[in-house]
Design an enzyme around this catalytic site. Structure first.
Site, short mmCIF file in Angstrom:
data_model
loop_
_atom_site.label_atom_id
_atom_site.label_comp_id
_atom_site.label_asym_id
_atom_site.label_seq_id
_atom_site.Cartn_x
_atom_site.Cartn_y
_atom_site.Cartn_z
N LYS A 237 0.98 7.24 4.99
CA LYS A 237 0.49 5.87 4.86
C LYS A 237 -0.24 5.41 6.13
O LYS A 237 -0.51 4.23 6.30
CB LYS A 237 1.66 4.94 4.53
CG LYS A 237 2.29 5.33 3.17
CD LYS A 237 3.02 4.19 2.53
CE LYS A 237 4.43 4.07 3.03
NZ LYS A 237 5.12 2.93 2.37
N ASN B 139 7.64 2.16 -2.31
CA ASN B 139 8.70 1.72 -3.22
C ASN B 139 8.32 1.82 -4.69
O ASN B 139 9.16 2.11 -5.53
CB ASN B 139 9.10 0.29 -2.86
CG ASN B 139 10.40 -0.09 -3.49
OD1 ASN B 139 11.32 0.73 -3.57
ND2 ASN B 139 10.48 -1.31 -3.98
N PRO C 209 0.83 -1.21 0.00
CA PRO C 209 0.00 0.00 0.00
C PRO C 209 0.86 1.27 0.00
O PRO C 209 1.86 1.33 0.70
CB PRO C 209 -0.79 -0.12 1.31
CG PRO C 209 -0.74 -1.55 1.67
CD PRO C 209 0.57 -2.05 1.16
N GLU C 210 0.46 2.22 -0.80
CA GLU C 210 1.15 3.50 -0.82
C GLU C 210 0.15 4.57 -0.43
O GLU C 210 -1.01 4.28 -0.17
CB GLU C 210 1.69 3.77 -2.23
CG GLU C 210 2.50 2.60 -2.76
CD GLU C 210 3.87 2.98 -3.26
OE1 GLU C 210 4.28 4.14 -3.10
OE2 GLU C 210 4.55 2.10 -3.80
N ARG D 69 14.80 -2.51 -0.18
CA ARG D 69 13.68 -2.53 -1.13
C ARG D 69 14.23 -2.85 -2.52
O ARG D 69 15.37 -2.53 -2.84
CB ARG D 69 12.98 -1.16 -1.17
CG ARG D 69 12.33 -0.76 0.14
CD ARG D 69 11.09 -1.58 0.45
NE ARG D 69 10.46 -1.17 1.69
CZ ARG D 69 10.64 -1.77 2.87
NH1 ARG D 69 11.47 -2.81 2.96
NH2 ARG D 69 10.03 -1.34 3.95
#
Ligand SMILES: [Zn+2]
Length: 260
Positions: free
Chosen positions: A51, A162, A2-3, A247
């Site tokens: 977030k 990411n 989720p962003e 990441r």
């Protein structure tokens, strides 16, 4: 993962359903909060902050972070859940609606007056009403770490994950290893803000302008595939602020020059 745009949509769906209504069902399925009960209080608003999600109920804030797996769903009362009940960590219900948080790793309940202790560290949020691009750029520009890592630091700018970091740097033509101090952070931040705003009301996030599956990303997840601009093979590595936050990083060595 989720962003900020996912969190924004989830918050707005829940706000539409719950705001202004009395809580008739409140069930937190995490041991330390199992006895918390906000039934009889009224939902003020559900707001995104980077977030993080904040359900403001009475004088309390239910805080949640989706991390990697978490999702909030909104159901009409009586509607069948789309995920198994054992994965539910939180249920906030009103006479007509149920908001159900599945697989949420990080959930807490604090007096709203103390909300800043949880989200006060966050940098400016490009989806927030008080977005301050100049301040976000200042914080990123001051970061000596690789720009990919700097963009993900929620203390500098809140909401990019990411996927965004990868796509923003491709479109700006910046090698992800470049120290943030050596970049035009303002241009990077402005582009990211435009991208996340363009995506906030779309159900499927796209960076290329194409909506077909498999065509939505420039570089993210495209290790070894040809660059959509120049045909060079997309490269991949990992970068992170520390070993627990590595990441996957993807870039085109031609379109994003400076590769070591
Ligand atoms: Zn290229």
């Amino acid at each position: 993962m989720p962003e900020g745009d996912t969190v924004y949509r989830a918050a707005h769906r829940m706000d539409d359903a719950l705001a202004g209504a009395e809580v008739t069902e409140f069930d937190l399925r995490v041991p330390q909060l199992a006895t918390a009960d906000l039934t009889g209080l009224w939902v003020d608003h559900v707001v995104p902050r980077g977030k993080h999600l904040l359900h403001r109920i009475g004088s309390w804030t239910l805080h949640s972070h989706l991390k990697m797996e978490g999702e909030w769903h909104v159901y009409r009362r009586g509607e069948r859940w789309r995920k198994p009940a054992f994965k539910a960590r939180a249920v906030v219900g009103t006479a007509h609606w149920q908001a159900v948080g599945f697989e949420i790793a990080d959930i807490s309940l604090v007096p709203t007056a103390e909300e800043e202790e949880i989200v006060g560290h966050l940098g400016p949020d490009p989806l927030g009403d008080d977005w301050d691009a100049e301040e976000a750029a200042r914080r990123v520009q001051a970061d000596p770490r690789p720009v990919h890592v700097a963009i993900l630091d929620q203390r500098s700018v809140a909401g990019f994950g990411n996927v965004y970091a990868n796509e923003i740097l491709f479109v700006r033509g910046v090698d992800p290893h470049t120290p943030a101090v050596d970049t035009d952070a303002r241009a990077i931040i402005d582009l990211g803000a435009r991208m996340i705003r363009a995506n906030r009301d779309r159900s499927a996030r796209t960076f290329t302008g194409e909506n077909r599956p498999g065509r939505r990303f420039w570089v993210y997840g495209r290790d070894g595939a040809p660059c959509r601009r120049c045909g060079t093979r997309i490269r991949a590595t990992t970068l992170g602020a520390d070993p627990t936050r590595e990441r996957n990083v993807f870039w085109c060595p031609v379109c994003q020059p400076g590769t070591p």
